[in-house]
Design an enzyme around this catalytic site. Sequence first.
Site, short mmCIF file in Angstrom:
data_model
loop_
_atom_site.label_atom_id
_atom_site.label_comp_id
_atom_site.label_asym_id
_atom_site.label_seq_id
_atom_site.Cartn_x
_atom_site.Cartn_y
_atom_site.Cartn_z
N THR A 112 1.58 -0.61 6.13
CA THR A 112 1.46 -1.53 5.01
C THR A 112 1.83 -2.92 5.50
O THR A 112 2.55 -3.05 6.48
CB THR A 112 2.34 -1.08 3.82
OG1 THR A 112 2.22 -2.02 2.75
CG2 THR A 112 3.80 -0.93 4.18
N GLY A 113 1.30 -3.93 4.83
CA GLY A 113 1.57 -5.30 5.27
C GLY A 113 0.28 -6.10 5.23
O GLY A 113 -0.65 -5.77 4.48
N GLY A 172 -3.10 -6.82 5.98
CA GLY A 172 -4.21 -6.05 6.53
C GLY A 172 -4.98 -6.79 7.61
O GLY A 172 -5.40 -6.21 8.61
N GLY A 209 -9.01 -4.47 3.10
CA GLY A 209 -7.85 -4.53 3.99
C GLY A 209 -7.89 -3.44 5.05
O GLY A 209 -8.93 -2.84 5.33
N ASP A 210 -6.74 -3.19 5.63
CA ASP A 210 -6.62 -2.16 6.68
C ASP A 210 -6.53 -0.75 6.11
O ASP A 210 -6.80 0.23 6.81
CB ASP A 210 -5.35 -2.39 7.51
CG ASP A 210 -4.12 -2.34 6.62
OD1 ASP A 210 -4.05 -3.14 5.65
OD2 ASP A 210 -3.25 -1.48 6.85
N ARG A 225 -13.14 -8.45 -0.47
CA ARG A 225 -12.20 -8.37 0.68
C ARG A 225 -11.69 -6.92 0.83
O ARG A 225 -11.31 -6.28 -0.14
CB ARG A 225 -11.03 -9.31 0.44
CG ARG A 225 -9.96 -9.33 1.55
CD ARG A 225 -8.84 -8.38 1.28
NE ARG A 225 -7.75 -8.50 2.24
CZ ARG A 225 -6.75 -7.61 2.35
NH1 ARG A 225 -6.72 -6.55 1.59
NH2 ARG A 225 -5.81 -7.79 3.25
N THR A 284 0.85 -1.20 0.00
CA THR A 284 0.00 0.00 0.00
C THR A 284 0.88 1.23 0.00
O THR A 284 1.88 1.26 0.72
CB THR A 284 -0.83 0.01 1.30
OG1 THR A 284 -1.64 -1.16 1.30
CG2 THR A 284 -1.69 1.26 1.41
N1 ASP Z 1 -2.27 -3.65 3.94
C1 ASP Z 1 -2.72 -3.94 2.61
C2 ASP Z 1 -3.93 -4.85 2.69
O1 ASP Z 1 -3.91 -5.78 3.46
C3 ASP Z 1 -1.69 -4.54 1.74
C4 ASP Z 1 -0.29 -3.99 1.91
O2 ASP Z 1 -0.13 -2.89 2.37
O3 ASP Z 1 0.67 -4.67 1.59
O4 ASP Z 1 -4.84 -4.63 1.95
#
Ligand code: ASP
Length: 318
Positions: free
Chosen positions: A202-203, A205, A181-182, A179, A151
């Site tokens: 980021t990561g 979610g 995410g965060d 779906r 993200t």
């Molecule tokens: N956090 C984002 C999600 O889960 C993806 C990401 O930032 O890598 O949608």
Amino acid sequence: MSYGMIATWRMACDGITKGTTDLANGGSAQTAIVAAIKMVEDYPFYKSVGYGGLPNEEGLVELDAAFMNGDNFDIGAVAGSRSVKNPIAVAEKLSHERFNSFLVGDGVAKYAIKEGFEIQNMLTERAKKTWENRLAEMRNSNLSPYDGHDTVGMVALDQNGSMACGTSSSGLFMKKEGRIGDSPLSGSGFYVDSEIGGATATGLGEDLMKGCLSYETVRLMGTGLQPQEAVNQAMQDFAKQLERRKGKCGAFSLVAMNNKGEWGVATNVEFSFAVATDQLAPTIYLAYPSEDGSYPKIEVASQEWLDAYQARITAPIQ
Ligand code: ASP
């Protein structure tokens, strides 16, 4: 007065270069965030944000984005947006709405069309090929489908002391239809308070949203911690909790900036990020997690790393 921007991933650097040029000329944090994230959304080779973003399981691009104004806590967000060219711009517009400020799916397109935003097919040939290749790979092996996500999240401080933040993402590659995410969720993917500072994540979610890590980082900065201390503590404490209670923790990377333009980063994976302030020309850094939960090791990305990155993201896809 100080100004600056910090953002997740190398892809943010052109955007924050433009954003901080505007901030240097007296522009607002709110405007800088939207302009900077739009640049990332528009570049088709950034495969996890905006145009060219990675499709879901059905081959549809569904995008999440959010905007927050740190002066008055206004938030706007969109999720599962399929046809809006710049989800961040719609999120910013929604942040001015007293009601209905977080829209999903068809509701995003309806609102965007009514408000005169550009509509576009967000699936590029390149993203379609990547999706087809992945489907074929998954038929032939036991690969996790959810390999590929990132993200863009940004925090900005302007010369008037106003702060803002924003996120934009196609979420997890091959995610289930619908779906979310965060990234569009307040407190999880982002949070900002001009009287304290801001943070964005980021990561994975599904795990980030369990800990409301962006809010927690801002809360800790509000107790007097420096951004580096706050973001590291928020991330490490929660990662430990997840490991203890669930046996595992997904990828977590967060960046934070306070209302003096001081900044910090925390991560449990290798992670690139970009910073520019009145004291620092736009710089891309690499952060490496520490073994023992202390601060990550941070180094400026080498030209070799940057060249390899550019070659990788633009390489032809068979
Ligand atoms: N956090 C984002 C999600 O889960 C993806 C990401 O930032 O890598 O949608």
